[in-house]
Design a protein around this motif. Structure first.
Motif, PDB file in Angstrom:
ATOM      1  N   ARG A  18      25.021 -37.483 -12.958  1.00 25.26           N
ATOM      2  CA  ARG A  18      25.994 -38.045 -13.508  1.00 25.26           C
ATOM      3  C   ARG A  18      27.181 -37.898 -13.659  1.00 25.26           C
ATOM      4  NH1 ARG A  18      25.641 -38.776 -20.107  1.00 25.26           N
ATOM      5  NH2 ARG A  18      27.045 -36.773 -19.769  1.00 25.26           N
ATOM      6  N   ASP A  19      27.363 -36.577 -14.389  1.00 24.62           N
ATOM      7  CA  ASP A  19      28.876 -35.946 -14.353  1.00 24.62           C
ATOM      8  C   ASP A  19      29.526 -35.348 -13.116  1.00 24.62           C
ATOM      9  OD1 ASP A  19      28.690 -36.762 -17.189  1.00 24.62           O
ATOM     10  OD2 ASP A  19      27.570 -34.845 -17.546  1.00 24.62           O
ATOM     11  N   GLY A  20      30.665 -35.973 -12.951  1.00 24.03           N
ATOM     12  CA  GLY A  20      31.313 -35.492 -11.731  1.00 24.03           C
ATOM     13  C   GLY A  20      30.970 -36.201 -10.511  1.00 24.03           C
ATOM     14  N   THR A  21      29.924 -37.118 -10.452  1.00 24.89           N
ATOM     15  CA  THR A  21      29.323 -37.719  -9.407  1.00 24.89           C
ATOM     16  C   THR A  21      29.676 -39.233  -9.488  1.00 24.89           C
ATOM     17  OG1 THR A  21      27.655 -36.180  -9.091  1.00 24.89           O
ATOM     18  CG2 THR A  21      27.364 -38.293  -7.927  1.00 24.89           C
ATOM     19  N   ILE A  22      29.311 -39.862 -10.655  1.00 26.78           N
ATOM     20  CA  ILE A  22      29.250 -41.222 -10.858  1.00 26.78           C
ATOM     21  C   ILE A  22      30.512 -41.457 -12.048  1.00 26.78           C
ATOM     22  CG2 ILE A  22      27.221 -42.104  -9.774  1.00 26.78           C
ATOM     23  CD1 ILE A  22      26.145 -42.490 -12.725  1.00 26.78           C
ATOM     24  N   VAL A  23      30.433 -40.659 -12.821  1.00 30.85           N
ATOM     25  CA  VAL A  23      31.687 -40.485 -13.964  1.00 30.85           C
ATOM     26  C   VAL A  23      32.420 -39.391 -13.812  1.00 30.85           C
ATOM     27  CG1 VAL A  23      30.465 -42.178 -15.497  1.00 30.85           C
ATOM     28  CG2 VAL A  23      30.145 -39.782 -15.824  1.00 30.85           C
TER      29      VAL A  23
ATOM     30  N   ASP B  13      33.819 -36.057 -15.013  1.00 32.12           N
ATOM     31  CA  ASP B  13      33.049 -35.066 -15.792  1.00 32.12           C
ATOM     32  C   ASP B  13      34.271 -34.683 -16.996  1.00 32.12           C
ATOM     33  OD1 ASP B  13      31.647 -32.918 -16.778  1.00 32.12           O
ATOM     34  OD2 ASP B  13      32.144 -31.486 -15.286  1.00 32.12           O
ATOM     35  N   VAL B  14      33.544 -34.854 -18.093  1.00 30.39           N
ATOM     36  CA  VAL B  14      34.147 -34.379 -19.639  1.00 30.39           C
ATOM     37  C   VAL B  14      33.199 -33.710 -20.172  1.00 30.39           C
ATOM     38  CG1 VAL B  14      34.851 -35.057 -21.762  1.00 30.39           C
ATOM     39  CG2 VAL B  14      35.439 -36.618 -19.761  1.00 30.39           C
ATOM     40  N   PRO B  15      33.671 -32.253 -20.056  1.00 32.19           N
ATOM     41  CA  PRO B  15      32.398 -31.226 -20.340  1.00 32.19           C
ATOM     42  C   PRO B  15      31.939 -31.586 -21.875  1.00 32.19           C
ATOM     43  CG  PRO B  15      34.200 -30.178 -19.369  1.00 32.19           C
ATOM     44  CD  PRO B  15      34.607 -31.676 -19.549  1.00 32.19           C
ATOM     45  N   TYR B  16      30.477 -31.510 -21.851  1.00 34.26           N
ATOM     46  CA  TYR B  16      29.777 -31.932 -23.141  1.00 34.26           C
ATOM     47  C   TYR B  16      30.187 -33.132 -23.722  1.00 34.26           C
ATOM     48  CZ  TYR B  16      28.889 -27.034 -22.191  1.00 34.26           C
ATOM     49  OH  TYR B  16      28.299 -25.834 -21.303  1.00 34.26           O
TER      50      TYR B  16
ATOM     51  N   VAL C  62      19.565 -42.129 -12.405  1.00 33.37           N
ATOM     52  CA  VAL C  62      20.382 -40.999 -12.761  1.00 33.37           C
ATOM     53  C   VAL C  62      19.563 -39.819 -13.267  1.00 33.37           C
ATOM     54  CG1 VAL C  62      22.325 -40.079 -14.467  1.00 33.37           C
ATOM     55  CG2 VAL C  62      22.202 -42.576 -13.514  1.00 33.37           C
ATOM     56  N   VAL C  63      19.997 -38.515 -12.746  1.00 33.52           N
ATOM     57  CA  VAL C  63      19.238 -37.294 -13.238  1.00 33.52           C
ATOM     58  C   VAL C  63      20.442 -36.657 -13.398  1.00 33.52           C
ATOM     59  CG1 VAL C  63      17.091 -37.598 -11.720  1.00 33.52           C
ATOM     60  CG2 VAL C  63      18.946 -36.654 -10.662  1.00 33.52           C
ATOM     61  N   THR C  64      20.337 -35.912 -15.011  1.00 33.51           N
ATOM     62  CA  THR C  64      21.450 -35.276 -15.342  1.00 33.51           C
ATOM     63  C   THR C  64      20.957 -34.289 -16.397  1.00 33.51           C
ATOM     64  OG1 THR C  64      23.416 -35.565 -16.749  1.00 33.51           O
ATOM     65  CG2 THR C  64      21.670 -37.092 -17.308  1.00 33.51           C
ATOM     66  N   ASN C  65      21.487 -32.813 -16.221  1.00 31.80           N
ATOM     67  CA  ASN C  65      21.307 -31.966 -17.079  1.00 31.80           C
ATOM     68  C   ASN C  65      22.590 -32.064 -18.289  1.00 31.80           C
ATOM     69  OD1 ASN C  65      19.658 -30.577 -15.399  1.00 31.80           O
ATOM     70  ND2 ASN C  65      21.269 -29.212 -14.513  1.00 31.80           N
ATOM     71  N   GLN C  66      21.880 -31.926 -19.516  1.00 32.24           N
ATOM     72  CA  GLN C  66      22.629 -32.030 -20.629  1.00 32.24           C
ATOM     73  C   GLN C  66      22.260 -30.840 -21.503  1.00 32.24           C
ATOM     74  OE1 GLN C  66      25.180 -34.286 -21.103  1.00 32.24           O
ATOM     75  NE2 GLN C  66      24.732 -34.995 -19.052  1.00 32.24           N
TER      76      GLN C  66
ATOM     77  N   GLY D 191      23.460 -27.300 -29.057  1.00 29.49           N
ATOM     78  CA  GLY D 191      23.868 -27.763 -30.475  1.00 29.49           C
ATOM     79  C   GLY D 191      25.349 -28.286 -30.646  1.00 29.49           C
ATOM     80  N   LEU D 192      25.916 -28.556 -29.053  1.00 31.05           N
ATOM     81  CA  LEU D 192      27.038 -29.295 -29.185  1.00 31.05           C
ATOM     82  C   LEU D 192      26.989 -30.777 -28.937  1.00 31.05           C
ATOM     83  CD1 LEU D 192      28.611 -26.973 -26.126  1.00 31.05           C
ATOM     84  CD2 LEU D 192      28.898 -26.791 -28.611  1.00 31.05           C
ATOM     85  N   LEU D 193      25.877 -31.237 -28.510  1.00 29.72           N
ATOM     86  CA  LEU D 193      25.606 -32.703 -28.490  1.00 29.72           C
ATOM     87  C   LEU D 193      24.280 -33.238 -29.104  1.00 29.72           C
ATOM     88  CD1 LEU D 193      26.353 -33.090 -24.985  1.00 29.72           C
ATOM     89  CD2 LEU D 193      27.907 -34.123 -26.479  1.00 29.72           C
ATOM     90  N   THR D 194      24.265 -34.258 -29.660  1.00 26.66           N
ATOM     91  CA  THR D 194      22.885 -34.613 -30.020  1.00 26.66           C
ATOM     92  C   THR D 194      22.404 -35.689 -28.746  1.00 26.66           C
ATOM     93  OG1 THR D 194      23.649 -36.680 -31.069  1.00 26.66           O
ATOM     94  CG2 THR D 194      23.559 -34.729 -32.493  1.00 26.66           C
TER      95      THR D 194
END
Length: 182
Positions: A19-24, A26-29, A58-62, A68-71
């Motif tokens: 996801r992040d940096g590939t199709i959208v 990247d905005v960290p967290y 989509v396969v994404t590490n979150q 605890g930065l995101l729900t």
């Protein structure tokens, strides 16, 4: 517009994307759907695959969830915005774990690719994963899928050197996969 030749027996039967940096961008967290921006050309590539009948996922590490930065709800809202901008995906795989959690799903482990493969009913060797860092192509390789690296400013030089397939952009990644699969 067709970006790749259809009908090659060895061409991927499904294509997964980081996801992040590939199709959208990247905005960290990122937990704010309003910050989601398409990577240039992503919608065109995804629509070409859909038009050709190739399932996309989509396969994404979150790890922000584990930290605890995101729900999970925030991640799901961002993912919904991704679909609003880029169209529907047949499968979403999200790893909510941190790097030290020892899970089997966090890329470079193969868990999310294998799960997507199972959910789509497609053998991992008939799939590809496109991403912007070494963990993406390593996860593909660990699952038996093909990986294509599309480097960005965060991609390390050693990741580029180690990748079997490297493309300048998403359209180039598809061209490599279909050329490589013939």
């Amino acid at each position: 517009m067709t970006l790749f030749p259809i009908g090659s027996a060895a061409a991927p039967k499904a294509v997964l994307f980081d996801r992040d940096g590939t199709i959208v961008v990247d905005v960290p967290y990122n937990g704010d759907p309003e910050l989601v921006r398409e990577v240039e050309g992503a919608r065109q590539v995804l629509d070409a695959l859909r038009k050709a009948g190739v399932p996309v996922g989509v396969v994404t590490n979150q790890s922000g969830i584990a930290r605890g930065l995101l729900t999970r709800g925030q991640v799901d809202a961002v993912n919904a915005r991704v679909e609003e901008l880029l169209g529907p995906f047949e499968v979403w795989e999200v790893c909510p774990h941190g790097a030290g959690d020892g899970c089997a799903c966090r890329k470079p482990e193969p868990g999310m690719v294998l799960s997507a493969s199972h959910r789509l009913g497609i053998n991992p060797s008939d799939m590809a994963l496109i991403g912007d860092i070494g963990a993406d192509v390593d996860a593909a390789a660990a699952a038996g899928a093909r990986g294509v690296l599309v480097p960005t400013g965060v991609t390390r030089p050693e990741e580029v050197e180690a990748a079997a397939l490297v493309a300048p952009d998403l359209a180039g990644a598809l061209a490599l996969l279909w050329r490589d699969g013939q």
